[in-house]
Motif scaffolding. Structure first.
Motif, short mmCIF file in Angstrom:
data_model
loop_
_atom_site.label_atom_id
_atom_site.label_comp_id
_atom_site.label_asym_id
_atom_site.label_seq_id
_atom_site.Cartn_x
_atom_site.Cartn_y
_atom_site.Cartn_z
N ILE A 62 32.17 49.22 35.11
CA ILE A 62 30.76 49.26 35.46
C ILE A 62 30.62 50.13 36.70
O ILE A 62 31.35 49.95 37.67
CB ILE A 62 30.22 47.84 35.79
N VAL A 63 29.70 51.08 36.66
CA VAL A 63 29.37 51.89 37.83
C VAL A 63 27.91 51.63 38.14
O VAL A 63 27.04 51.85 37.28
CB VAL A 63 29.63 53.39 37.58
N GLN A 64 27.65 51.14 39.35
CA GLN A 64 26.27 50.83 39.75
C GLN A 64 25.89 51.65 40.98
O GLN A 64 26.58 51.59 42.00
CB GLN A 64 26.11 49.35 40.03
N GLU A 91 25.84 52.14 34.74
CA GLU A 91 26.53 52.85 33.66
C GLU A 91 27.73 52.00 33.24
O GLU A 91 28.29 51.28 34.06
CB GLU A 91 27.09 54.19 34.15
N ILE A 92 28.11 52.11 31.97
CA ILE A 92 29.33 51.45 31.51
C ILE A 92 30.26 52.48 30.88
O ILE A 92 29.81 53.44 30.28
CB ILE A 92 29.04 50.30 30.53
N LYS A 123 35.70 46.60 37.47
CA LYS A 123 36.42 46.48 36.19
C LYS A 123 36.11 45.10 35.64
O LYS A 123 36.29 44.09 36.33
CB LYS A 123 37.92 46.65 36.39
N TYR A 124 35.66 45.04 34.39
CA TYR A 124 35.35 43.77 33.73
C TYR A 124 36.37 43.53 32.64
O TYR A 124 36.59 44.38 31.78
CB TYR A 124 33.94 43.79 33.14
N ASP A 125 37.00 42.36 32.67
CA ASP A 125 37.98 41.95 31.65
C ASP A 125 37.40 40.75 30.92
O ASP A 125 37.33 39.65 31.47
CB ASP A 125 39.31 41.61 32.32
N HIS A 126 36.97 40.96 29.68
CA HIS A 126 36.32 39.88 28.92
C HIS A 126 37.29 38.75 28.60
O HIS A 126 36.93 37.58 28.68
CB HIS A 126 35.70 40.42 27.63
N ALA A 127 38.53 39.09 28.22
CA ALA A 127 39.50 38.05 27.86
C ALA A 127 39.77 37.11 29.03
O ALA A 127 39.88 35.90 28.86
CB ALA A 127 40.80 38.70 27.38
N ALA A 128 39.83 37.67 30.25
CA ALA A 128 40.07 36.85 31.44
C ALA A 128 38.77 36.31 32.03
O ALA A 128 38.80 35.43 32.89
CB ALA A 128 40.81 37.67 32.48
N GLY A 129 37.64 36.87 31.59
CA GLY A 129 36.35 36.46 32.14
C GLY A 129 36.20 36.87 33.60
O GLY A 129 35.58 36.16 34.38
N SER A 130 36.77 38.02 33.98
CA SER A 130 36.76 38.41 35.39
C SER A 130 36.10 39.76 35.60
O SER A 130 36.11 40.63 34.74
CB SER A 130 38.19 38.46 35.91
N LYS A 131 35.52 39.89 36.79
CA LYS A 131 34.93 41.16 37.24
C LYS A 131 35.52 41.45 38.61
O LYS A 131 35.43 40.62 39.53
CB LYS A 131 33.41 41.02 37.33
N GLU A 132 36.16 42.61 38.75
CA GLU A 132 36.86 42.97 39.98
C GLU A 132 36.24 44.24 40.56
O GLU A 132 36.11 45.25 39.88
CB GLU A 132 38.34 43.21 39.67
N LYS A 133 35.88 44.19 41.84
CA LYS A 133 35.35 45.39 42.49
C LYS A 133 36.52 46.29 42.86
O LYS A 133 37.48 45.86 43.50
CB LYS A 133 34.57 45.02 43.76
#
Length: 121
Positions: free
Chosen positions: A90-92, A79-80, A107-117
């Motif tokens: 993102i919830v998986q 889910e987003i 949490k996905y941050d497009h500007a930083a190009g990061s995905k944090e659990k």
């Protein structure tokens, strides 16, 4: 089967555009300039995702239809929840070793190009 076409209507210009994505759209959230979509095909008469290289979470430019994959790990348990054009959660759903469902939150941050659990609930 889920539709691969995204129909966008511009209230400012009165123009409707149709953009075709590589697989079926299962979850879509639009912000100002971009939309995010969970894309995958399913087995016939089922909601189970078929594994494919094109599966993922896509960021779609609503003004021109161009898109990019921002996360490949997406299926029928994904889910987003979109906060802005550059940030979404993102919830998986996943099964643990005890065959209990868990939800992994990122949490996905497009500007930083990061995905944090953030959590497992």
């Amino acid at each position: 089967a889920y539709d691969r076409n995204l129909v966008v209507y511009s209230t400012s210009s009165g123009i409707t555009a149709v953009y075709t994505l590589p697989k079926g759209i299962h979850n879509l959230v639009a912000c100002d300039q971009y939309a995010y979509a969970v894309i995958y095909d399913t087995k016939k008469n089922s909601s189970t995702a078929l594994p494919a290289e094109e599966n993922g979470i896509y960021r779609i430019d609503l003004s021109g239809g161009s898109y990019e994959v921002v996360e490949r790990n997406a299926d029928d348990g994904t889910e987003i929840h979109v906060v802005s054009d550059d940030c979404f959660y993102i919830v998986q759903r996943k099964m643990n070793l005890m065959f209990q469902a868990e939800r992994h939150v990122y949490k996905y941050d497009h500007a930083a190009g990061s995905k944090e659990k953030l959590a497992v609930i």
